[in-house]
Write an enzyme that holds these catalytic residues in place. Structure first.
Site, PDB file in Angstrom:
ATOM      1  N   ASN A   1       0.967  -0.533  -0.019  1.00 21.58           N
ATOM      2  CA  ASN A   1       0.199  -0.127  -0.149  1.00 21.58           C
ATOM      3  C   ASN A   1       0.735   1.341  -0.207  1.00 21.58           C
ATOM      4  OD1 ASN A   1      -2.181   2.252   0.646  1.00 21.58           O
ATOM      5  ND2 ASN A   1      -2.185   1.954   2.572  1.00 21.58           N
ATOM      6  N   TRP A   2       1.342   2.140  -1.106  1.00 23.88           N
ATOM      7  CA  TRP A   2       1.869   3.393  -1.250  1.00 23.88           C
ATOM      8  C   TRP A   2       1.604   4.293  -0.248  1.00 23.88           C
ATOM      9  CZ3 TRP A   2       4.615   3.366  -6.962  1.00 23.88           C
ATOM     10  CH2 TRP A   2       5.709   2.397  -6.921  1.00 23.88           C
ATOM     11  N   LYS A   3      -0.126   4.098  -0.172  1.00 22.68           N
ATOM     12  CA  LYS A   3      -0.697   5.419   0.204  1.00 22.68           C
ATOM     13  C   LYS A   3      -0.563   6.740  -0.431  1.00 22.68           C
ATOM     14  CE  LYS A   3      -0.321   3.406   5.002  1.00 22.68           C
ATOM     15  NZ  LYS A   3      -0.408   3.678   6.298  1.00 22.68           N
TER      16      LYS A   3
ATOM     17  N   HIS B   1      -9.641   1.283   5.065  1.00 24.55           N
ATOM     18  CA  HIS B   1      -8.187   1.395   5.256  1.00 24.55           C
ATOM     19  C   HIS B   1      -8.563   1.753   6.726  1.00 24.55           C
ATOM     20  CE1 HIS B   1      -3.859   2.492   6.546  1.00 24.55           C
ATOM     21  NE2 HIS B   1      -3.754   0.910   5.594  1.00 24.55           N
TER      22      HIS B   1
ATOM     23  N   GLU C   1      -7.118   4.316   7.799  1.00 26.40           N
ATOM     24  CA  GLU C   1      -7.080   5.526   7.730  1.00 26.40           C
ATOM     25  C   GLU C   1      -8.083   6.723   6.777  1.00 26.40           C
ATOM     26  OE1 GLU C   1      -2.342   5.246   7.020  1.00 26.40           O
ATOM     27  OE2 GLU C   1      -3.434   5.547   5.988  1.00 26.40           O
TER      28      GLU C   1
ATOM     29  N   GLU D   1      -5.552  -4.730  10.764  1.00 27.24           N
ATOM     30  CA  GLU D   1      -4.080  -4.302  11.221  1.00 27.24           C
ATOM     31  C   GLU D   1      -4.211  -3.346  12.128  1.00 27.24           C
ATOM     32  OE1 GLU D   1      -2.941  -2.067   7.160  1.00 27.24           O
ATOM     33  OE2 GLU D   1      -4.852  -1.693   8.160  1.00 27.24           O
TER      34      GLU D   1
ATOM     35  N   GLY E   1       2.433   2.904  11.042  1.00 28.30           N
ATOM     36  CA  GLY E   1       3.220   3.943  10.793  1.00 28.30           C
ATOM     37  C   GLY E   1       4.354   4.953  12.172  1.00 28.30           C
TER      38      GLY E   1
ATOM     39  N   SER F   1       4.142  -1.831  10.341  1.00 21.34           N
ATOM     40  CA  SER F   1       4.720  -2.522  10.441  1.00 21.34           C
ATOM     41  C   SER F   1       6.018  -3.676   9.785  1.00 21.34           C
ATOM     42  CB  SER F   1       5.557  -1.816  11.508  1.00 21.34           C
ATOM     43  OG  SER F   1       4.889  -0.002  12.234  1.00 21.34           O
TER      44      SER F   1
ATOM     45  N   GLY G   1       5.285   1.431   4.846  1.00 22.61           N
ATOM     46  CA  GLY G   1       6.621   2.399   4.509  1.00 22.61           C
ATOM     47  C   GLY G   1       6.826   0.846   3.315  1.00 22.61           C
TER      48      GLY G   1
END
Length: 247
Positions: free
Chosen positions: A13-15, A92, A94, A164, A170, A209, A231
């Site tokens: 997931n590059w976000k 997600h 976020e 998650e 993050g 992570s 990441g």
């Protein structure tokens, strides 16, 4: 369906990161990757056209629950399919937190994906205060309840679940392998009460992570079938190492 038939699955997931140069790097470095896992990269929508899919598939980071219409800024599942997406992340944390997406809306998005032949990667997970209060199973269970209420067993069998822990996204913190397994086992047990065959075949990913140095230990857990990588999915070498750890 045997548990041993669950093919390992790793999604990046590059976000809101990346550019055409990074896409070109991934096209080159992942072209001949030797991995038995299913690999997906979920990049920003404006970059999807530049991927040259060799050993991996591409996915979206979000999708509308609607087919079309006056919904500025939204992308339908059919649009994503035309862009080459076979997968889409839904729910997600976020988006649940920043955009206020409810579990009911997430379920509608997942259902919309399945109806059009796109595999939804459905995210569930708890914040730190829920973990510390010992309410993880009830919190995640309510997120799963919305899916079961909206989708049939056949539809659910065409999804991927990603656990998650929000406190590990993050932050540099990672759930221990034992913590990850505990929740994955709960999720599989939850679906076992719905349908035993569904539960055996359902792939459940860990996201939080994940890095090359902890991926193998996390993925070795009985009910962890791969990962949703944040990441570390922006570094080709790291992402390749994680994919190979899932074999």
């Amino acid at each position: 369906m045997s548990i041993n038939l669950r093919k390992p699955f790793v999604a990046g997931n590059w976000k809101m990161n990346g550019n055409l140069a990074l896409v070109a790097e991934f096209n080159q470095k992942l072209a001949n990757v030797k991995a038995d896992s299913e690999i997906v990269i979920c990049a920003p929508s404006l970059l999807l056209h530049a991927f040259e899919t060799h050993s991996f598939a591409i996915g979206a980071q979000n999708v509308s629950h609607l087919n079309n219409g006056a919904h500025t800024g939204e992308l339908s599942v059919e649009m994503l399919k035309e862009a080459g997406c076979g997968y889409a992340i839904v729910g997600h944390s976020e988006r649940r937190e920043d955009q206020g997406e409810s579990s009911e809306l997430v379920a509608l998005k997942a259902k919309q994906c399945v109806s059009s032949g796109v595999v939804p990667i459905i995210c569930v997970g708890e914040p730190l205060e829920v973990r510390e209060a010992g309410d993880v199973e009830s919190f995640v269970g309510e997120q799963l309840d919305a899916l079961v209420s909206a989708m049939s067993v056949d539809e659910l069998s065409k999804t991927v679940i990603a656990y998650e822990p929000i406190w590990a996204i993050g932050t540099g913190k990672t759930a221990s392998p034992e913590q990850a397994q505990e929740v994955h086992e709960f999720i599989r047990g939850y679906f076992n009460k719905v349908d035993a065959q569904l539960a055996q075949g359902l792939r459940i990913l860990y996201g939080g992570s994940v890095k090359p140095d902890n991926a193998e230990t996390l993925f070795a857990q009985k009910d962890v079938d791969g990962g949703l990588i944040g990441g570390a999915s922006l570094k080709a070498e790291d992402f390749i190492s994680i994919c190979q750890a899932a074999n």
